[in-house]
Design an enzyme around this catalytic site. Sequence first.
Site, PDB file in Angstrom:
ATOM      1  N   ASP A   1       0.840  -1.200   0.000  1.00  0.00           N
ATOM      2  CA  ASP A   1       0.000   0.000   0.000  1.00  0.00           C
ATOM      3  C   ASP A   1       0.884   1.261   0.000  1.00  0.00           C
ATOM      4  OD1 ASP A   1      -2.204   1.656   0.030  1.00  0.00           O
ATOM      5  OD2 ASP A   1      -2.555   1.471   2.186  1.00  0.00           O
TER       6      ASP A   1
ATOM      7  N   HIS B   1      -2.448   0.628  11.867  1.00  0.00           N
ATOM      8  CA  HIS B   1      -2.282  -0.789  11.521  1.00  0.00           C
ATOM      9  C   HIS B   1      -0.818  -1.118  11.235  1.00  0.00           C
ATOM     10  CE1 HIS B   1      -3.737   1.602   7.995  1.00  0.00           C
ATOM     11  NE2 HIS B   1      -2.559   1.232   7.542  1.00  0.00           N
TER      12      HIS B   1
ATOM     13  N   GLN C   1      -3.296  -5.382   5.982  1.00  0.00           N
ATOM     14  CA  GLN C   1      -3.060  -4.324   6.980  1.00  0.00           C
ATOM     15  C   GLN C   1      -3.905  -4.627   8.212  1.00  0.00           C
ATOM     16  OE1 GLN C   1      -3.955  -1.375   3.924  1.00  0.00           O
ATOM     17  NE2 GLN C   1      -2.075  -0.268   4.402  1.00  0.00           N
TER      18      GLN C   1
ATOM     19  N   ARG D   1       3.276  13.105  10.273  1.00  0.00           N
ATOM     20  CA  ARG D   1       1.948  12.887   9.689  1.00  0.00           C
ATOM     21  C   ARG D   1       1.382  11.610  10.298  1.00  0.00           C
ATOM     22  NH1 ARG D   1      -0.358   9.763   5.654  1.00  0.00           N
ATOM     23  NH2 ARG D   1      -1.798  10.755   4.198  1.00  0.00           N
TER      24      ARG D   1
ATOM     25  N   ASP E   1      -0.964   8.898  10.164  1.00  0.00           N
ATOM     26  CA  ASP E   1      -1.789   8.313   9.116  1.00  0.00           C
ATOM     27  C   ASP E   1      -3.093   7.767   9.710  1.00  0.00           C
ATOM     28  OD1 ASP E   1      -1.989   7.311   6.324  1.00  0.00           O
ATOM     29  OD2 ASP E   1      -2.049   5.368   7.330  1.00  0.00           O
TER      30      ASP E   1
ATOM     31  N   GLU F   1      -3.990  13.050   9.734  1.00  0.00           N
ATOM     32  CA  GLU F   1      -4.499  12.838   8.374  1.00  0.00           C
ATOM     33  C   GLU F   1      -5.939  12.320   8.456  1.00  0.00           C
ATOM     34  OE1 GLU F   1      -5.121  10.266   4.661  1.00  0.00           O
ATOM     35  OE2 GLU F   1      -4.509   9.397   6.575  1.00  0.00           O
TER      36      GLU F   1
ATOM     37  N   HIS G   1      -0.933  11.961  -2.771  1.00  0.00           N
ATOM     38  CA  HIS G   1      -0.790  10.606  -3.316  1.00  0.00           C
ATOM     39  C   HIS G   1      -2.117   9.852  -3.326  1.00  0.00           C
ATOM     40  CE1 HIS G   1      -0.858   9.924   0.956  1.00  0.00           C
ATOM     41  NE2 HIS G   1      -1.051   8.636   0.732  1.00  0.00           N
ATOM     42  N   ASP G   2      -3.124  10.368  -2.595  1.00  0.00           N
ATOM     43  CA  ASP G   2      -4.405   9.679  -2.523  1.00  0.00           C
ATOM     44  C   ASP G   2      -5.384  10.245  -3.548  1.00  0.00           C
ATOM     45  OD1 ASP G   2      -3.925   7.692  -0.636  1.00  0.00           O
ATOM     46  OD2 ASP G   2      -4.241   9.059   1.052  1.00  0.00           O
TER      47      ASP G   2
ATOM     48  N   ARG H   1      -4.593   4.639  -7.848  1.00  0.00           N
ATOM     49  CA  ARG H   1      -3.931   5.834  -7.308  1.00  0.00           C
ATOM     50  C   ARG H   1      -2.501   5.943  -7.838  1.00  0.00           C
ATOM     51  NH1 ARG H   1      -4.854   5.070  -0.989  1.00  0.00           N
ATOM     52  NH2 ARG H   1      -4.312   2.970  -1.620  1.00  0.00           N
TER      53      ARG H   1
HETATM   54  C1  GLC Z   1      -3.914   6.851   4.467  1.00  0.00           C
HETATM   55  C2  GLC Z   1      -2.924   6.966   3.326  1.00  0.00           C
HETATM   56  C3  GLC Z   1      -3.354   6.033   2.235  1.00  0.00           C
HETATM   57  C4  GLC Z   1      -3.372   4.624   2.765  1.00  0.00           C
HETATM   58  C5  GLC Z   1      -4.240   4.523   4.019  1.00  0.00           C
HETATM   59  C6  GLC Z   1      -3.998   3.236   4.745  1.00  0.00           C
HETATM   60  O1  GLC Z   1      -5.163   7.289   4.127  1.00  0.00           O
HETATM   61  O2  GLC Z   1      -2.857   8.283   2.897  1.00  0.00           O
HETATM   62  O3  GLC Z   1      -2.500   6.124   1.125  1.00  0.00           O
HETATM   63  O4  GLC Z   1      -3.878   3.758   1.783  1.00  0.00           O
HETATM   64  O5  GLC Z   1      -3.935   5.547   4.949  1.00  0.00           O
HETATM   65  O6  GLC Z   1      -2.795   3.283   5.438  1.00  0.00           O
END
Ligand code: GLC
Length: 650
Positions: free
Chosen positions: A140, A183, A251, A281, A283, A325, A394-395, A519
Amino acid sequence: MYSQTLHTRINKIIEPLQLDIAGKDNDFYTRLIASATAIHSLYMEIYGNHEKGLACFNNLITGITMAYYERAFALRERDRMKLQKSAWFTSNKLTGMSLYVDLFADDLKGLQKKISWFEKLGVNLLHLMPLFESPEEASDGGYAVKDFRKLDKKYGTLKDLHILQETLLDKDMFLMLDIVLNHTSDQHQWAQKAKAGDSFYQDFYYTFPDRHIPDAYESAMPEVFPETAPGSFTWNDDMKRWVMTVFHDYQWDLNFTNPEVFLAMLGNVFFYANLGVDILRIDAPAFIWKQVGTTCQNLPQAHSLLRLIRHCVEVGTPGMALLGEAIVAPQDILPYFGEGLHKGKECHFAYNATHMALQWDMLATTDTRIMLNAQSLLSQKPKGASWITYTRCHDDIGLGYSDEMIRSVGFDPKEHRRFLKDYYTGVYTGSPARGALFGVNVKTQDARISGTLASLCGLEEALEMKDAFLIERAIKKILLMQAHAMFLGGLPMLFYGDEAGYTNDYSYRNDSQKSYDNRWMHRPLIDWKKNERTNKEGTLENQIFKGTQTLISIRSSLELLADESNIEWMDTENIHLAGFIRWNHEQRLYCIFNFSDREQSIHWLAFEKWGCTTNKMWDHYSKAIISKQEKPFGMVLHPFEFRLLQESKN
Ligand code: GLC
């Protein structure tokens, strides 16, 4: 409130470390004692009833103290300098860029050689996408972490990262990294031990022998990746148990009801802090607490945990700011800054995901009204906390702003979203965009959008058509989108490649480790020959790079653009023009953006309402004076043009 008992207890816990609490370690000790009650009560709120609660509290205090103890002298000095400024991270002089180290420059050593690229552009904060070990076939993009403390060998070593960080420090640049808090990879050693039957580590995750509890959870949990990873649980044959996997099946969600998990992950937070991270950051923080019968997102305990992390960091490694995030519904984002008594005391930053999506809405519809309706909510951001502002990352782009916001201007939410999806995938007649739908949920018809800034702005199609007019138009749109995000208030985070007009990269389709996730189309491999063209006058790369560079330099030269929550939206009396004012005690900057493909005008009265009576205005971007005498009926903006205006004295 101060507690003598707690003070004595803390003294006992830290005694073996022999700190010089009356001398050089006094600042740390003062911070620790001053925050002790807050840390203790938050901790007890979450773990007070857990059998390991008390024992783990001692380890928590030791962990915070060790983080300070192990902090390098240079970082402690940097902490001191940052603390002297009220909020270093809201400065107008910070501009960031997110990038994949391997796709940008092969590895960390390669990146080191590219620092001049950022300096030239004006970027002084690097967000390096996940660098830690992650299984290649189930990664991922690095967000499935196998080892939180070992770099993936494709990027280099911790030593390489250290060298890079020292260079950044020398150049007064900043570093941002991720912590994937929610995770781990199913190949992390905790997961491996859990699979092998170790009950201590099975408690690190949510595992169940049958479908009874998973079914109860799933009945209320939305799916994150409905197409590629439906459901929120995965059967593990080694354990013969179901394990919670909210994102991909590889995950595994960490179980933060267990204080051992919290301590282990806080240890990783401090590990990153001591690598010299300036902004961490966090996540997917919305997901870190689960409760049957809820969506398992944005729960109060997730906020308490974040506040606890913030307190611990402020004591141990205070120069590191936290970015939550949380890409969630608009009304659910603001609480990540803290609410009520805790306002401004949770995350230092959150992504302004709502505004980002609304920019794309404006670009497709040419109508600014939904965006304007959202501002009464977004303006509630507390002072002293800040947004990350951006156009792409990136998303995917989620269209998650509320139905109410859409309805308030008379549109039907379902139809409106259908239009946006059609527009950005190029299905809508006349749309020049080349994106793709991501995360399509057939049950709800929800979908998000993938694609680079350039492709979504029409550059890919224009290049294919070899149409100079359309190429120019796409470049205008790209810079309009960037300018709007960069001047809005907050820390602009560019996405690598956008500064040189990269269009979608479809090579991911031939890579079995990426093909299931579109993505990757907007995560390009940097071609340094293309980047070189930024030096050649007139190329599209040159125009986009120069435009971006100019925007960054204007922003960093104007102190009123520091984020003091100093933004007012203008009534432009023209639905195609978005206008806002950024101000301080001495000056005002009027930022006007034309989101339509026609000329639009704004009457001088719109400025006069704000006390601007001057006859001439200076546009920082075009470096031109705009005079009322020449345009008595108002200022005209060409299609997709924007202006950054100040009253001109001459
Ligand atoms: C966040 C990341 C994304 C990822 C997800 C799971 O949203 O920005 O790219 O797939 O977390 O970790």
